[in-house]
Design a protein around this motif. Structure first.
Motif, mmCIF file in Angstrom:
data_model
loop_
_atom_site.group_PDB
_atom_site.id
_atom_site.type_symbol
_atom_site.label_atom_id
_atom_site.label_comp_id
_atom_site.label_asym_id
_atom_site.label_seq_id
_atom_site.Cartn_x
_atom_site.Cartn_y
_atom_site.Cartn_z
ATOM 1 N N ILE A 1 24.547 -50.593 20.522
ATOM 2 C CA ILE A 1 25.346 -49.357 20.443
ATOM 3 C C ILE A 1 25.216 -48.731 19.065
ATOM 4 O O ILE A 1 25.062 -47.516 18.927
ATOM 5 C CB ILE A 1 26.819 -49.657 20.799
ATOM 6 C CG1 ILE A 1 26.949 -49.985 22.281
ATOM 7 C CG2 ILE A 1 27.717 -48.490 20.430
ATOM 8 C CD1 ILE A 1 28.313 -50.493 22.685
ATOM 9 N N THR A 2 25.248 -49.569 18.026
ATOM 10 C CA THR A 2 25.106 -49.053 16.667
ATOM 11 C C THR A 2 23.754 -48.388 16.491
ATOM 12 O O THR A 2 23.654 -47.303 15.895
ATOM 13 C CB THR A 2 25.285 -50.209 15.653
ATOM 14 O OG1 THR A 2 26.559 -50.802 15.858
ATOM 15 C CG2 THR A 2 25.167 -49.723 14.228
ATOM 16 N N ALA A 3 22.703 -49.007 17.017
ATOM 17 C CA ALA A 3 21.370 -48.420 16.904
ATOM 18 C C ALA A 3 21.298 -47.085 17.632
ATOM 19 O O ALA A 3 20.740 -46.102 17.106
ATOM 20 C CB ALA A 3 20.329 -49.391 17.460
ATOM 21 N N VAL A 4 21.865 -47.027 18.832
ATOM 22 C CA VAL A 4 21.850 -45.773 19.591
ATOM 23 C C VAL A 4 22.638 -44.697 18.857
ATOM 24 O O VAL A 4 22.197 -43.547 18.744
ATOM 25 C CB VAL A 4 22.416 -46.004 21.013
ATOM 26 C CG1 VAL A 4 22.673 -44.693 21.725
ATOM 27 C CG2 VAL A 4 21.458 -46.861 21.822
ATOM 28 N N VAL A 5 23.800 -45.070 18.348
ATOM 29 C CA VAL A 5 24.632 -44.097 17.637
ATOM 30 C C VAL A 5 23.908 -43.597 16.392
ATOM 31 O O VAL A 5 23.913 -42.394 16.093
ATOM 32 C CB VAL A 5 26.011 -44.721 17.281
ATOM 33 C CG1 VAL A 5 26.769 -43.866 16.293
ATOM 34 C CG2 VAL A 5 26.822 -44.913 18.545
ATOM 35 N N GLU A 6 23.271 -44.530 15.654
ATOM 36 C CA GLU A 6 22.559 -44.113 14.444
ATOM 37 C C GLU A 6 21.421 -43.157 14.752
ATOM 38 O O GLU A 6 21.111 -42.278 13.958
ATOM 39 C CB GLU A 6 22.028 -45.346 13.701
ATOM 40 C CG GLU A 6 23.116 -46.140 13.002
ATOM 41 C CD GLU A 6 22.598 -47.428 12.376
ATOM 42 O OE1 GLU A 6 21.403 -47.772 12.586
ATOM 43 O OE2 GLU A 6 23.385 -48.093 11.684
ATOM 44 N N LYS A 7 20.793 -43.321 15.910
ATOM 45 C CA LYS A 7 19.699 -42.423 16.291
ATOM 46 C C LYS A 7 20.209 -41.100 16.840
ATOM 47 O O LYS A 7 19.616 -40.050 16.615
ATOM 48 C CB LYS A 7 18.802 -43.091 17.326
ATOM 49 C CG LYS A 7 17.973 -44.218 16.755
ATOM 50 C CD LYS A 7 17.125 -44.864 17.824
ATOM 51 C CE LYS A 7 16.338 -46.038 17.254
ATOM 52 N NZ LYS A 7 15.558 -46.727 18.274
ATOM 53 N N MET A 8 21.327 -41.151 17.589
ATOM 54 C CA MET A 8 21.796 -39.944 18.274
ATOM 55 C C MET A 8 22.703 -39.066 17.430
ATOM 56 O O MET A 8 22.736 -37.850 17.621
ATOM 57 C CB MET A 8 22.528 -40.342 19.563
ATOM 58 C CG MET A 8 21.623 -40.902 20.618
ATOM 59 S SD MET A 8 22.520 -41.326 22.123
ATOM 60 C CE MET A 8 23.060 -39.734 22.668
ATOM 61 N N GLU B 1 28.127 -59.897 23.126
ATOM 62 C CA GLU B 1 28.934 -58.810 22.551
ATOM 63 C C GLU B 1 28.325 -58.340 21.240
ATOM 64 O O GLU B 1 28.248 -57.135 20.979
ATOM 65 C CB GLU B 1 30.367 -59.296 22.331
ATOM 66 C CG GLU B 1 31.317 -58.204 21.876
ATOM 67 C CD GLU B 1 32.751 -58.699 21.767
ATOM 68 O OE1 GLU B 1 33.504 -58.049 21.036
ATOM 69 O OE2 GLU B 1 33.093 -59.707 22.399
ATOM 70 N N ALA B 2 27.864 -59.295 20.417
ATOM 71 C CA ALA B 2 27.240 -58.922 19.144
ATOM 72 C C ALA B 2 25.968 -58.125 19.394
ATOM 73 O O ALA B 2 25.714 -57.099 18.731
ATOM 74 C CB ALA B 2 26.951 -60.173 18.318
ATOM 75 N N LYS B 3 25.155 -58.564 20.365
ATOM 76 C CA LYS B 3 23.932 -57.817 20.696
ATOM 77 C C LYS B 3 24.269 -56.438 21.239
ATOM 78 O O LYS B 3 23.603 -55.452 20.916
ATOM 79 C CB LYS B 3 23.098 -58.591 21.721
ATOM 80 C CG LYS B 3 22.395 -59.792 21.141
ATOM 81 C CD LYS B 3 21.587 -60.519 22.201
ATOM 82 C CE LYS B 3 20.944 -61.769 21.631
ATOM 83 N NZ LYS B 3 20.197 -62.511 22.663
ATOM 84 N N GLY B 4 25.309 -56.340 22.063
ATOM 85 C CA GLY B 4 25.740 -55.043 22.593
ATOM 86 C C GLY B 4 26.185 -54.116 21.477
ATOM 87 O O GLY B 4 25.853 -52.924 21.467
ATOM 88 N N GLU B 5 26.952 -54.667 20.536
ATOM 89 C CA GLU B 5 27.404 -53.838 19.410
ATOM 90 C C GLU B 5 26.218 -53.380 18.566
ATOM 91 O O GLU B 5 26.186 -52.234 18.111
ATOM 92 C CB GLU B 5 28.400 -54.625 18.552
ATOM 93 C CG GLU B 5 29.758 -54.798 19.193
ATOM 94 C CD GLU B 5 30.711 -55.631 18.353
ATOM 95 O OE1 GLU B 5 30.355 -56.006 17.217
ATOM 96 O OE2 GLU B 5 31.812 -55.912 18.846
ATOM 97 N N GLN B 6 25.228 -54.256 18.390
ATOM 98 C CA GLN B 6 24.035 -53.868 17.641
ATOM 99 C C GLN B 6 23.293 -52.756 18.373
ATOM 100 O O GLN B 6 22.814 -51.794 17.753
ATOM 101 C CB GLN B 6 23.116 -55.075 17.431
ATOM 102 C CG GLN B 6 23.653 -56.101 16.452
ATOM 103 C CD GLN B 6 22.799 -57.358 16.423
ATOM 104 O OE1 GLN B 6 21.890 -57.529 17.231
ATOM 105 N NE2 GLN B 6 23.093 -58.251 15.477
#
Length: 186
Positions: free
Chosen positions: A87-94, A80-85
């Motif tokens: 998602i955060t990376a994708v959101v920060e890029k998009m 879950e922590a890796k998934g959140e990381q």
């Protein structure tokens, strides 16, 4: 076992003799009861042993399941922590790119909307102006109709003066205009 002794004592008190058929029957019955008691006691011991083995197996299985559940929870938390990381990376890029694209779309949409509103106001103003001008002309034409009709009648019946060359309207043309105007009003 104590109860078998009590049955044996009661049989003697009643006068049951061991060498007679009823004595042998009571003895055989008591031996069968004792054998059954031994089987039941052995079965109960075996059952207790089996129950304790099953209980031990259940305890071991429960402990193993609890340990596996704890490990699964730890692994799930890691995933879950890796998934959140991720998602955060994708959101920060998009998000910056999406925001820029949407901002342009919103500006274009707002410009179109503003142009549509302005065009509607201009069209409405032009329609009002056209209606006022057209209505004014229509009112003027309606007001001038008797004069135009008189002028046409006058030109049809005009008389040219020989000396000056001017056209004169005969009085009859004027009266026909008054009479026809009065008839039109009725």
């Amino acid at each position: 076992m104590q109860q078998l002794g009590e049955v044996e004592a009661a049989a003697r008190e009643w006068g049951v003799r061991p060498d007679h058929p009823e004595g042998r029957f009571v003895a055989a019955l008591m031996a069968a009861q004792k054998g059954l008691a031994d089987v039941v006691i052995a079965a109960a011991g075996a059952f207790d042993g089996a129950a304790s083995e099953v209980g031990a197996w259940f305890n071991t299985a429960r402990e193993t399941a609890e340990a596996n559940a704890r490990r699964a929870e730890v692994q799930a938390a890691g995933v879950e922590a890796k998934g959140e990381q991720a998602i955060t990376a994708v959101v920060e890029k998009m998000v910056p790119a999406a925001t820029a694209a949407l901002a342009g779309a919103v500006v274009i949409r707002e410009r179109r909307r503003t142009m549509g509103i302005n065009l509607a106001w201009l069209s409405g103003g032009a329609a009002i102006a056209l209606a006022l001008v057209g209505g004014g002309y229509a009112l003027k034409a309606a007001a001038d109709r008797p004069a135009v009709a008189f002028h046409e009648r006058c030109l049809r019946a005009a008389v040219k003066a020989e000396s000056s060359g001017r056209l004169y309207c005969p009085v009859e043309a004027m009266s026909d205009g008054l009479a026809s105007a009065q008839q039109q009003r009725r």
